[in-house]
Design a protein around this motif. Structure first.
Motif, short mmCIF file in Angstrom:
data_model
loop_
_atom_site.label_atom_id
_atom_site.label_comp_id
_atom_site.label_asym_id
_atom_site.label_seq_id
_atom_site.Cartn_x
_atom_site.Cartn_y
_atom_site.Cartn_z
N LEU A 106 0.63 -1.23 -0.01
CA LEU A 106 0.16 0.07 0.06
C LEU A 106 0.95 1.20 -0.11
CD1 LEU A 106 -3.15 0.81 0.20
CD2 LEU A 106 -2.59 1.15 2.70
N ARG A 107 0.68 2.06 -1.09
CA ARG A 107 1.18 3.43 -1.21
C ARG A 107 2.79 3.11 -1.14
NH1 ARG A 107 -2.99 4.67 2.29
NH2 ARG A 107 -1.63 4.93 3.85
N ALA A 108 3.39 2.39 -1.74
CA ALA A 108 4.57 2.03 -1.92
C ALA A 108 5.69 3.17 -2.10
CB ALA A 108 5.05 0.75 -3.00
N ASP A 109 5.26 4.08 -2.61
CA ASP A 109 6.21 5.51 -2.84
C ASP A 109 6.09 6.21 -1.88
OD1 ASP A 109 3.36 5.69 -3.27
OD2 ASP A 109 3.74 7.28 -4.95
N LEU A 136 -0.23 -3.98 -8.06
CA LEU A 136 -1.30 -4.30 -7.00
C LEU A 136 -0.79 -4.01 -5.82
CD1 LEU A 136 -2.56 -7.80 -8.50
CD2 LEU A 136 -3.54 -5.72 -8.79
N ARG A 137 -1.09 -2.81 -5.26
CA ARG A 137 -0.46 -2.44 -3.92
C ARG A 137 -1.42 -2.77 -2.56
NH1 ARG A 137 1.55 3.88 -5.34
NH2 ARG A 137 3.69 3.43 -6.21
N ASN A 138 -1.08 -3.84 -2.16
CA ASN A 138 -1.81 -4.78 -1.16
C ASN A 138 -1.42 -3.98 0.14
OD1 ASN A 138 -2.65 -6.59 -3.32
ND2 ASN A 138 -1.34 -8.26 -2.54
N GLY A 139 -2.61 -3.88 0.77
CA GLY A 139 -2.45 -3.58 2.20
C GLY A 139 -2.31 -4.59 3.12
N TRP A 140 -2.56 -4.51 4.34
CA TRP A 140 -2.50 -5.29 5.42
C TRP A 140 -3.24 -6.65 5.15
CZ3 TRP A 140 2.30 -4.96 6.18
CH2 TRP A 140 3.09 -5.54 7.59
N TYR A 141 -2.80 -7.90 5.21
CA TYR A 141 -3.61 -8.96 5.44
C TYR A 141 -4.43 -9.24 6.86
CZ TYR A 141 -1.30 -10.30 1.21
OH TYR A 141 -0.65 -10.77 -0.25
N GLN A 188 -4.96 -3.44 -18.63
CA GLN A 188 -4.70 -3.33 -17.23
C GLN A 188 -3.07 -2.60 -17.28
OE1 GLN A 188 -6.34 -3.93 -14.33
NE2 GLN A 188 -8.05 -3.70 -15.97
N ALA A 189 -2.28 -2.51 -18.13
CA ALA A 189 -1.03 -2.04 -18.30
C ALA A 189 -0.98 -0.62 -17.86
CB ALA A 189 -0.51 -2.06 -19.65
N GLY A 190 -0.01 -0.08 -17.10
CA GLY A 190 -0.09 1.16 -16.50
C GLY A 190 -0.80 1.38 -15.21
N ARG A 191 -1.66 0.80 -14.86
CA ARG A 191 -2.51 1.01 -13.68
C ARG A 191 -1.74 0.46 -12.44
NH1 ARG A 191 -8.91 -0.31 -15.21
NH2 ARG A 191 -8.69 0.53 -17.67
N VAL A 192 -2.07 1.39 -11.40
CA VAL A 192 -1.74 1.31 -10.01
C VAL A 192 -2.81 1.14 -9.11
CG1 VAL A 192 -0.10 2.26 -8.15
CG2 VAL A 192 0.58 2.36 -10.54
N TYR A 193 -3.07 -0.14 -8.38
CA TYR A 193 -4.41 -0.21 -7.55
C TYR A 193 -3.92 0.07 -6.10
CZ TYR A 193 -6.99 -1.82 -11.52
OH TYR A 193 -7.49 -2.18 -12.94
N GLU A 194 -4.35 0.94 -5.34
CA GLU A 194 -4.20 1.04 -3.89
C GLU A 194 -5.25 0.08 -3.22
OE1 GLU A 194 -1.36 2.31 -2.77
OE2 GLU A 194 -1.10 3.77 -4.20
N LEU A 195 -4.99 -1.16 -2.71
CA LEU A 195 -5.93 -2.03 -2.15
C LEU A 195 -5.80 -2.04 -0.78
CD1 LEU A 195 -5.18 -4.92 -4.93
CD2 LEU A 195 -6.95 -2.90 -5.04
N ALA A 196 -6.88 -1.94 -0.19
CA ALA A 196 -7.32 -2.21 1.31
C ALA A 196 -8.39 -2.52 1.72
CB ALA A 196 -6.86 -0.74 2.01
N GLY A 197 -8.75 -2.83 2.67
CA GLY A 197 -10.37 -3.24 3.64
C GLY A 197 -10.96 -1.99 3.47
N ASP A 198 -12.45 -2.24 3.40
CA ASP A 198 -13.28 -1.19 3.29
C ASP A 198 -13.51 -0.49 4.56
OD1 ASP A 198 -14.09 -1.93 0.76
OD2 ASP A 198 -15.90 -3.09 1.41
N GLN A 199 -13.17 -1.40 5.85
CA GLN A 199 -13.37 -0.84 7.29
C GLN A 199 -11.87 -0.79 7.86
OE1 GLN A 199 -16.14 -3.42 9.20
NE2 GLN A 199 -17.62 -3.15 7.53
#
Length: 286
Positions: A106-109, A136-141, A188-199
């Protein structure tokens, strides 16, 4: 179409393959693993298995032969990730892969978590490579915390050093569903997703949730980072893992694990798994 999943024997990799099998035939999937014997169950389902070691470029070149898309699941070897990921990227480029998806953080930069440095460097390597890619910038599991539910019940406390920092975690299966969705989508090329839970929740709220569901008194014990690290080592964790968890909690205190953009639920077409449900699953499993 051929989709190759690296790290396919791991927890996330197996979930990604399970998601993909809901939409594509097994004949279109390749499980790239260090030890092919560890995924005999995937072979039984018709998934092709190829040997792939992040430290051995020749195995990666062979693993990616004919691949249209590759999912690079980040290495678990903190401190060795950049050269390992670079080997994968270089091999994918040699193989002419049409799209390389990478599981970052998540927000690697801008993340305050030291864990983010190798992810940021890998993302830069992807840009420099010129290969079409999606991040795919994954947040915490949620499992990073719910794995310690039995310990919290044993001692009546959730320990950490995150203060009241809020954590927007999601279940590992949610992130796997997102990876599968991206691999199956076009453009999908060039996309950056910030992925995290809704809550989001604080660790004190997590302690309250565990207590409420278990019927036991569970509190949150906020420690200085050094003390929390020492407690983890005393509990039997290897020092590098203890250091990673303690530093991540400090990052959480600084907002590094919070996100309210809801890109993950938008991508998978459903709400993310609440932390209460993840706690329930652990308690039900005994």
């Amino acid at each position: 179409m051929m989709i190759v999943i690296t790290g396919a024997s791991g927890q996330l990799g197996r979930l990604v393959i399970a998601e993909l099998l809901k939409s594509v035939p097994a004949s279109e999937l390749v499980a790239a693993v260090r030890n092919p014997a560890s995924v005999a169950d995937l072979v039984a389902q018709g998934v092709e298995v190829r040997m792939a070691d992040y430290n051995e470029p020749s195995t990666l070149t062979d693993a990616f032969a004919g691949a249209d898309k590759v999912l690079l699941i980040s290495s678990s070897e903190v401190g060795q990730r950049l050269p390992q990921h670079a080997n994968v990227i270089d091999a994918a480029k040699r193989a002419g892969v049409g799209l390389l998806a990478y599981t970052s953080i998540l927000r690697a930069d801008t993340t305050p978590l030291p864990l983010g440095l190798e992810h940021k460097q890998t993302e830069q390597k992807l840009v420099e490579s010129g290969i079409p890619h999606v991040i795919l910038r994954n947040g915490w599991y949620s499992e990073n915390y719910t794995a310690s539910v039995p310990v919290a019940l044993q001692f009546g406390a959730v320990m950490g050093c995150a203060g009241e920092g809020r954590i927007s975690s999601a279940a590992r299966a949610d992130y796997a569903a997102a990876a599968a969705a991206v691999l199956l989508a076009d453009d999908q090329a060039g996309r950056v997703y910030e992925l995290a839970g809704d809550q989001s929740y604080s660790l004190s709220e997590l302690a309250s949730e565990i207590g409420a569901q278990s019927g036991q008194a569970v509190s949150y014990q906020n420690l200085p980072e050094a003390e929390y690290r020492q407690a983890l080592v005393a509990a039997g964790l290897p020092e590098p893992i203890a250091n990673l968890l303690a530093e991540s909690d400090t990052g959480a205190a600084q907002g590094g694990l919070f996100d309210d953009g809801k890109q993950l639920s938008a991508l998978i077409g459903r709400a993310t798994t609440p932390i209460a449900e993840s706690v329930r699953q652990v308690l039900a499993a005994g």
